[in-house]
Motif scaffolding. Structure first.
Motif, mmCIF file in Angstrom:
data_model
loop_
_atom_site.group_PDB
_atom_site.id
_atom_site.type_symbol
_atom_site.label_atom_id
_atom_site.label_comp_id
_atom_site.label_asym_id
_atom_site.label_seq_id
_atom_site.Cartn_x
_atom_site.Cartn_y
_atom_site.Cartn_z
ATOM 1 N N THR A 145 0.855 -1.187 0.000
ATOM 2 C CA THR A 145 0.000 0.000 0.000
ATOM 3 C C THR A 145 0.893 1.240 0.000
ATOM 4 O O THR A 145 2.097 1.150 0.302
ATOM 5 C CB THR A 145 -0.880 0.021 1.252
ATOM 6 O OG1 THR A 145 -0.021 0.101 2.410
ATOM 7 C CG2 THR A 145 -1.747 -1.228 1.341
ATOM 8 N N LYS A 218 -1.644 -7.710 -8.209
ATOM 9 C CA LYS A 218 -2.772 -6.797 -8.452
ATOM 10 C C LYS A 218 -3.625 -7.279 -9.622
ATOM 11 O O LYS A 218 -4.857 -7.275 -9.565
ATOM 12 C CB LYS A 218 -2.243 -5.396 -8.759
ATOM 13 C CG LYS A 218 -1.919 -4.562 -7.545
ATOM 14 C CD LYS A 218 -3.179 -3.912 -6.992
ATOM 15 C CE LYS A 218 -2.856 -2.895 -5.920
ATOM 16 N NZ LYS A 218 -4.073 -2.285 -5.342
ATOM 17 N N GLN A 264 2.786 2.647 -7.697
ATOM 18 C CA GLN A 264 1.841 3.396 -6.871
ATOM 19 C C GLN A 264 0.922 4.299 -7.706
ATOM 20 O O GLN A 264 -0.254 4.458 -7.395
ATOM 21 C CB GLN A 264 2.590 4.227 -5.826
ATOM 22 C CG GLN A 264 3.296 3.406 -4.758
ATOM 23 C CD GLN A 264 2.342 2.603 -3.888
ATOM 24 O OE1 GLN A 264 1.132 2.768 -3.944
ATOM 25 N NE2 GLN A 264 2.889 1.718 -3.070
ATOM 26 N N ASN A 268 -2.146 1.902 -7.686
ATOM 27 C CA ASN A 268 -2.792 2.360 -6.449
ATOM 28 C C ASN A 268 -3.367 3.768 -6.577
ATOM 29 O O ASN A 268 -3.935 4.298 -5.616
ATOM 30 C CB ASN A 268 -1.812 2.310 -5.267
ATOM 31 C CG ASN A 268 -1.643 0.896 -4.729
ATOM 32 O OD1 ASN A 268 -2.541 0.070 -4.847
ATOM 33 N ND2 ASN A 268 -0.488 0.615 -4.143
#
Length: 301
Positions: A145, A218, A264, A268
């Motif tokens: 994360t 992912k 990221q 994300n």
């Protein structure tokens, strides 16, 4: 059921040759593809080509450039795709493997059996151990994360917020289960269903090194497919020093940061503030290395 293994070599031909000679005896492996990722050592590719004379199931190919881990492995998969069309052969499982490992045939057979008997499982790997017999702490892990990655950006933050890092890992008690469902697994050695690998578009070649496993995790998560660690089996990661010889601490830091930011941003969806924090932490890590590198060299003496 056909299984192919892809081994990417870069400036580590002696270790690669030794590994291939051992696993070429495994009946479970129908095809062995050695991909030389444009090694810079003199005569590396020619030396590797000698393997083809020893076993017809071995092919040694060379990339057109050193595009990194993802590029080298994808190059091998695409070679298999071409072979499938030309020779009317179908490969069911792809093994992605570093050359600096030791794995028994039984571990491969049992890992494939897990995949064969579970439609929802896309990836399986034995648990990773080190040469000293200790289990690797990061044999598998939870997807990174933004917060975990921030903490992992400097040594100081790792010390101050160690619990955040540990929350991103699986506990030893969890590894007591024969099958442990995980979010990401070490790229040193794993087995994946070939049709699934193609469905997710293989490895993301936008990263040269680092974060390949998180990106794959992912993609599989989006398809609601599982990755499992088969803890009743193991492989040993010897940990080659090739990367350390080619890239110094600062070069590795830059490669890591580039891959981190790509992951990221793309996977994300981090915003401007998070990007700014990561860039500040990059400077902090650079300052740490200015102190850390001389100390490491001093202790090596």
């Amino acid at each position: 059921m056909n299984t192919a293994i892809i081994i990417v070599n870069f400036n580590d031909e002696d270790e690669t040759i030794s590994y291939v000679e051992k696993i070429s005896e495994y009946n479970v492996l129908n095809r062995i593809i050695v991909v030389d990722n444009k090694s810079t050592t003199i005569g590396a590719f020619n030396k590797l080509q000698e393997l083809e004379k020893k076993d017809k199931k071995i092919s040694v190919i060379e990339t057109d450039k050193n595009g990194g881990y993802s590029y080298g492995n994808n190059f091998g998969v695409r070679y298999l795709d071409k072979e499938e069309k030309e020779k009317n052969i179908k490969y069911d499982y792809i093994i992605i493997s570093n050359p600096d490992i030791e794995v028994e045939e039984k571990a491969i057979i049992n890992s494939i059996s897990v995949l064969e008997n579970n439609d929802e499982i896309a990836v399986c790997s034995p648990r990773m151990f080190y040469k000293n017999g200790e289990p690797a702490r990061r044999s598998s892990w939870k997807l990174r994360t933004p917060l975990r990655d921030m903490v992992h950006s400097t040594r100081l933050l790792e010390l101050l917020f160690y619990k955040v890092l540990r929350n991103g890992e699986y506990k030893e008690d969890e590894y007591k289960n024969e099958l442990l469902i995980v979010e990401a697994i070490s790229g040193s050695f794993f087995i994946i269903k070939k049709d699934v690998f193609e469905k997710v578009g293989l490895f993301d070649e936008n990263v040269f090194l680092f974060y390949e496993e998180d990106i794959l995790g992912k993609k599989l998560q989006d398809l609601k497919l599982k990755i499992v660690s088969l803890n009743s089996e193991k492989f040993v990661h010897v940990e080659s020093q090739t990367i350390g010889k080619v890239y110094n601490y600062f070069s590795k830091m830059n490669l890591l940061f580039k891959s981190k930011m790509y992951y990221q941003k793309e996977y994300n969806n981090i915003g401007i503030i998070e990007i700014a924090i990561f860039n500040i932490l990059r400077v902090c890590r650079f300052i740490e290395l200015l102190i850390e590198v001389p100390v490491r060299k001093l202790f090596k003496k």
